[in-house]
Design a protein around this motif. Structure first.
Motif, PDB file in Angstrom:
ATOM      1  N   ALA A 186      17.998   4.992  39.913  1.00  0.00           N
ATOM      2  CA  ALA A 186      18.939   4.572  40.995  1.00  0.00           C
ATOM      3  C   ALA A 186      19.385   5.564  42.101  1.00  0.00           C
ATOM      4  N   THR A 187      19.398   7.029  41.422  1.00  0.00           N
ATOM      5  CA  THR A 187      19.788   7.980  42.439  1.00  0.00           C
ATOM      6  C   THR A 187      18.775   8.717  43.045  1.00  0.00           C
ATOM      7  N   SER A 188      17.450   8.510  42.636  1.00  0.00           N
ATOM      8  CA  SER A 188      16.309   9.457  43.021  1.00  0.00           C
ATOM      9  C   SER A 188      15.366   8.692  43.590  1.00  0.00           C
ATOM     10  N   ARG A 189      14.843   8.931  44.780  1.00  0.00           N
ATOM     11  CA  ARG A 189      13.739   8.043  45.465  1.00  0.00           C
ATOM     12  C   ARG A 189      12.271   8.303  44.466  1.00  0.00           C
ATOM     13  N   ASN A 190      12.128   9.314  43.997  1.00  0.00           N
ATOM     14  CA  ASN A 190      10.899   9.633  43.316  1.00  0.00           C
ATOM     15  C   ASN A 190      10.747   9.475  41.792  1.00  0.00           C
ATOM     16  N   ALA A 191      11.727   8.716  41.398  1.00  0.00           N
ATOM     17  CA  ALA A 191      12.053   8.734  40.032  1.00  0.00           C
ATOM     18  C   ALA A 191      11.431   7.251  39.569  1.00  0.00           C
ATOM     19  N   GLY A 243       9.796   2.820  48.592  1.00  0.00           N
ATOM     20  CA  GLY A 243       8.554   2.222  49.294  1.00  0.00           C
ATOM     21  C   GLY A 243       7.605   1.427  48.381  1.00  0.00           C
ATOM     22  N   VAL A 244       7.855   1.560  47.026  1.00  0.00           N
ATOM     23  CA  VAL A 244       6.800   0.840  46.110  1.00  0.00           C
ATOM     24  C   VAL A 244       7.142  -0.603  45.760  1.00  0.00           C
ATOM     25  N   ASP A 245       6.639  -1.245  45.558  1.00  0.00           N
ATOM     26  CA  ASP A 245       6.784  -2.792  45.521  1.00  0.00           C
ATOM     27  C   ASP A 245       6.350  -3.240  44.106  1.00  0.00           C
ATOM     28  N   PHE A 251       2.900   8.151  33.946  1.00  0.00           N
ATOM     29  CA  PHE A 251       3.563   8.614  32.824  1.00  0.00           C
ATOM     30  C   PHE A 251       2.668   9.408  31.740  1.00  0.00           C
ATOM     31  N   LEU A 252       1.184   9.359  31.964  1.00  0.00           N
ATOM     32  CA  LEU A 252       0.436  10.430  30.958  1.00  0.00           C
ATOM     33  C   LEU A 252      -0.030  11.477  31.971  1.00  0.00           C
ATOM     34  N   GLY A 253       0.388  11.657  32.994  1.00  0.00           N
ATOM     35  CA  GLY A 253       0.454  13.071  33.951  1.00  0.00           C
ATOM     36  C   GLY A 253      -1.091  13.068  34.566  1.00  0.00           C
ATOM     37  N   ASN A 254      -1.885  12.141  34.732  1.00  0.00           N
ATOM     38  CA  ASN A 254      -2.955  12.129  35.254  1.00  0.00           C
ATOM     39  C   ASN A 254      -3.057  12.370  36.873  1.00  0.00           C
ATOM     40  N   HIS A 255      -2.103  11.659  37.453  1.00  0.00           N
ATOM     41  CA  HIS A 255      -2.014  11.297  38.825  1.00  0.00           C
ATOM     42  C   HIS A 255      -0.576  10.975  39.327  1.00  0.00           C
ATOM     43  N   ARG A 256       0.587  11.833  39.332  1.00  0.00           N
ATOM     44  CA  ARG A 256       1.905  11.632  39.435  1.00  0.00           C
ATOM     45  C   ARG A 256       2.381  11.441  40.799  1.00  0.00           C
ATOM     46  N   GLU A 257       1.643  10.389  41.741  1.00  0.00           N
ATOM     47  CA  GLU A 257       2.012   9.941  42.736  1.00  0.00           C
ATOM     48  C   GLU A 257       1.944   8.506  42.972  1.00  0.00           C
ATOM     49  N   PHE A 258       3.049   7.805  43.686  1.00  0.00           N
ATOM     50  CA  PHE A 258       2.840   6.633  44.109  1.00  0.00           C
ATOM     51  C   PHE A 258       1.897   6.183  45.033  1.00  0.00           C
ATOM     52  N   PRO A 259       1.494   4.789  45.174  1.00  0.00           N
ATOM     53  CA  PRO A 259       0.545   4.701  46.151  1.00  0.00           C
ATOM     54  C   PRO A 259       0.730   5.137  47.612  1.00  0.00           C
ATOM     55  N   ASN A 260       1.926   5.123  47.727  1.00  0.00           N
ATOM     56  CA  ASN A 260       2.452   5.685  49.365  1.00  0.00           C
ATOM     57  C   ASN A 260       2.257   6.951  49.367  1.00  0.00           C
TER      58      ASN A 260
END
Length: 147
Positions: free
Chosen positions: A121-126, A38-40, A51-60
């Motif tokens: 390719a195989t994990s939605r959150n990778a 869901g990330v464009d 990548f630096l572990g500050n906030h590990r969430e996508f915008p969605n």
């Protein structure tokens, strides 16, 4: 004077020889996600945070799981140098401090570029980064290009 001319001549020959050698083309590093995430696109600061572990969430709101290339891969050095202007020794020190403090953990270290692509390719959150030349359209989505 003669010594100076010899040095200048040797330098000129070296440059001429080097210009004749084929140089490996350096590709463009891109950050990739699963097309079902869901990330464009991501901003530089969002990529840094993930990548630096500050906030590990996508915008969605989906939790992001970053994958790193192995330490021997030259693209890893280029990625962190281009993203946060740090070399791999500085990144190792950064992660040592955070892990010791119990704050967060470093990205999962993949064995090679293909493993990063497979994980994404195989994990939605990778999320990972690779040379653009390795990206197969439809298998992963490019969301950020490292300038």
């Amino acid at each position: 004077m003669r010594k100076r001319l010899l040095h200048a001549w040797a330098g000129t020959l070296l440059c001429a020889a080097l210009l004749g050698l084929p140089w490996p083309a350096r590709g463009e590093l891109v950050v990739i996600v699963n097309p079902q995430s869901g990330v464009d696109q991501l901003t530089r600061s969002q990529v840094i945070n993930i990548f630096l572990g500050n906030h590990r969430e996508f915008p969605n709101g989906l939790r992001a799981r970053p994958f790193d290339l192995p330490t021997g891969n030259p693209d890893k050095e280029l990625f962190y140098r281009g993203l946060v202007n740090r070399d791999l020794n500085q990144m190792a020190a950064y992660w040592s401090r955070l892990v010791f403090a119990g704050s967060t953990s470093p990205p999962v270290q993949a064995g090679d570029t293909q493993e990063v692509i497979q994980a994404v390719a195989t994990s939605r959150n990778a999320i990972g980064y690779v040379d653009r030349r390795h990206v197969e359209a439809g298998r992963v989505r490019i969301v950020f290009t490292l300038p």
